[in-house]
Scaffold this active site. Sequence first.
Site, PDB file in Angstrom:
ATOM      1  N   TYR A 242      21.225 -12.866 127.003  1.00 26.65           N
ATOM      2  CA  TYR A 242      20.946 -14.258 127.382  1.00 26.65           C
ATOM      3  C   TYR A 242      22.257 -15.045 127.450  1.00 26.65           C
ATOM      4  O   TYR A 242      22.560 -15.705 128.448  1.00 26.65           O
ATOM      5  CB  TYR A 242      19.994 -14.860 126.349  1.00 26.65           C
ATOM      6  CG  TYR A 242      19.588 -16.289 126.627  1.00 26.65           C
ATOM      7  CD1 TYR A 242      18.376 -16.583 127.255  1.00 26.65           C
ATOM      8  CD2 TYR A 242      20.393 -17.358 126.255  1.00 26.65           C
ATOM      9  CE1 TYR A 242      17.983 -17.888 127.500  1.00 26.65           C
ATOM     10  CE2 TYR A 242      20.011 -18.666 126.493  1.00 26.65           C
ATOM     11  CZ  TYR A 242      18.811 -18.921 127.115  1.00 26.65           C
ATOM     12  OH  TYR A 242      18.442 -20.222 127.356  1.00 26.65           O
TER      13      TYR A 242
ATOM     14  N   GLY B 209       6.708 -12.301 121.846  1.00 26.51           N
ATOM     15  CA  GLY B 209       7.322 -11.420 122.828  1.00 26.51           C
ATOM     16  C   GLY B 209       6.787 -11.579 124.229  1.00 26.51           C
ATOM     17  O   GLY B 209       7.212 -10.867 125.137  1.00 26.51           O
TER      18      GLY B 209
ATOM     19  N   ASP C 241      11.964 -25.319 126.867  1.00 30.19           N
ATOM     20  CA  ASP C 241      10.903 -24.875 125.972  1.00 30.19           C
ATOM     21  C   ASP C 241      10.475 -25.992 125.028  1.00 30.19           C
ATOM     22  O   ASP C 241       9.283 -26.274 124.860  1.00 30.19           O
ATOM     23  CB  ASP C 241      11.362 -23.655 125.172  1.00 30.19           C
ATOM     24  CG  ASP C 241      11.613 -22.452 126.060  1.00 30.19           C
ATOM     25  OD1 ASP C 241      11.227 -22.495 127.241  1.00 30.19           O
ATOM     26  OD2 ASP C 241      12.199 -21.480 125.570  1.00 30.19           O
TER      27      ASP C 241
ATOM     28  N   SER D 294       7.443 -18.782 124.173  1.00 21.68           N
ATOM     29  CA  SER D 294       8.316 -19.606 123.338  1.00 21.68           C
ATOM     30  C   SER D 294       7.683 -20.089 122.039  1.00 21.68           C
ATOM     31  O   SER D 294       7.524 -21.285 121.789  1.00 21.68           O
ATOM     32  CB  SER D 294       8.858 -20.807 124.117  1.00 21.68           C
ATOM     33  OG  SER D 294      10.021 -21.287 123.505  1.00 21.68           O
ATOM     34  N   SER D 295       7.378 -19.129 121.188  1.00 17.28           N
ATOM     35  CA  SER D 295       6.892 -19.481 119.856  1.00 17.28           C
ATOM     36  C   SER D 295       7.972 -20.196 119.052  1.00 17.28           C
ATOM     37  O   SER D 295       7.666 -21.028 118.191  1.00 17.28           O
ATOM     38  CB  SER D 295       6.434 -18.222 119.116  1.00 17.28           C
ATOM     39  OG  SER D 295       7.490 -17.274 119.040  1.00 17.28           O
ATOM     40  N   SER D 296       9.254 -19.909 119.325  1.00 14.15           N
ATOM     41  CA  SER D 296      10.331 -20.556 118.571  1.00 14.15           C
ATOM     42  C   SER D 296      10.378 -22.050 118.860  1.00 14.15           C
ATOM     43  O   SER D 296      10.560 -22.865 117.949  1.00 14.15           O
ATOM     44  CB  SER D 296      11.684 -19.906 118.892  1.00 14.15           C
ATOM     45  OG  SER D 296      11.987 -20.015 120.270  1.00 14.15           O
TER      46      SER D 296
ATOM     47  N   GLY E  77       7.070 -14.337 126.063  1.00 13.93           N
ATOM     48  CA  GLY E  77       7.813 -15.338 126.815  1.00 13.93           C
ATOM     49  C   GLY E  77       7.175 -16.708 126.791  1.00 13.93           C
ATOM     50  O   GLY E  77       7.447 -17.540 127.652  1.00 13.93           O
TER      51      GLY E  77
END
Length: 386
Positions: free
Chosen positions: A221, A121, A171, A125-127, A123
Amino acid sequence: MDIEFVRSRFIKHFDGKTGNIYTSPGRINLIGEHTDYNGGYVFPGAVDKGIMAEIRANGTEDTVMAYSIDNKDRVDFKLSDPNGPKAQWARYVYGTALEMKKLGVPVKGFNIAFAGDVPLGAGMSSSAAMTSCFGYGLNDVFGGNASQWDIVLAGQATEHNYIGVNCGIMDEFASVFGKAGCLMRLDCRSREFEYFPFKPDGYRLVLVDSVVKHQLSGSPYNDRRRSCENVVKHIQDKHPEGKFETLRDCTWEQLDEVRSEVGEEDYKRAKFVLGEKDRVLAVCDALNEGDYEKVGEMMYQTHEGLSKEYEVSCEELDFLNQIAKENGVTGSRIMGGGFGGCTINLVRNDIYSKFIADAKKRFNEKYGHEPKVYDVNIGDGSRKLC
């Protein structure tokens, strides 16, 4: 992140055999927000926090046994299942594997256990760290010939096709191509990039995490992406002789021409993107000249645009930005997709302690909890650890 911890979980939840361990980092973005899917420039860097995964082929044709260490959740699925797993974290594994197969990597059944220390959360970019780690690892385990850019694009396609987020390439790019001690200016249209040494003498980068994430209806988004695409369509219609693929191709004059047709909301969003394109280039010049005050000025301008024009800020982030200004912080802005998360701050060493203490105290008084603070160290991109 502890290699031995990840390995111990892998051994416990599977058959006791070990595989290879890979890691990919999260990222920060100094400037250039919401410009990647508009064909503009971004200026990210990898951080020293990320995702670590152990992967081993399990001898089956297409059965994946996946364990999320952080969620304490195991999901088994088949790559041939057209629906895939329901758990979102498992869909990242599923989607990445299928996208790597499309690239010709002979992915078969495998076991995977993974964990991360990217603050969720915030920002960072864990994804993207997940898809980059999984893609890099699967390419290595199954002897593929995927390039670094292939892995980047496979990660982006996973977000698009299996998660439902129409993200750009920044990212995944930062996660795969990161280099310790360097930020990168990426041209999101041509994919040309350049490393810029980032070792600002007398300054440090710090994230101040509001620890809030506002849940908004719909997909804000994707809504903003549609706004940008709508403006481009109107400009193309007005100038059929030209070729306008993204806002990168549009001028300030052309934007003004369609203002009344696209409506004020879409106009403001496009205005932010064009301004952000210019600010990234200004920061590059400033870094070449060692002018960190100019870098900070551009960061404040970006926050103002994200708050008032692109409308992805929130009360808590605007408050943190104001505290930074009042403490004499060189630069501060919201970082990431918005509606919560953190600010990224360029802070002189001599005021760092005072700024952090004031931010914690005032934020706690107003919102009932302290923000989290993460010092930023620029690290390397995707790699095999053992």
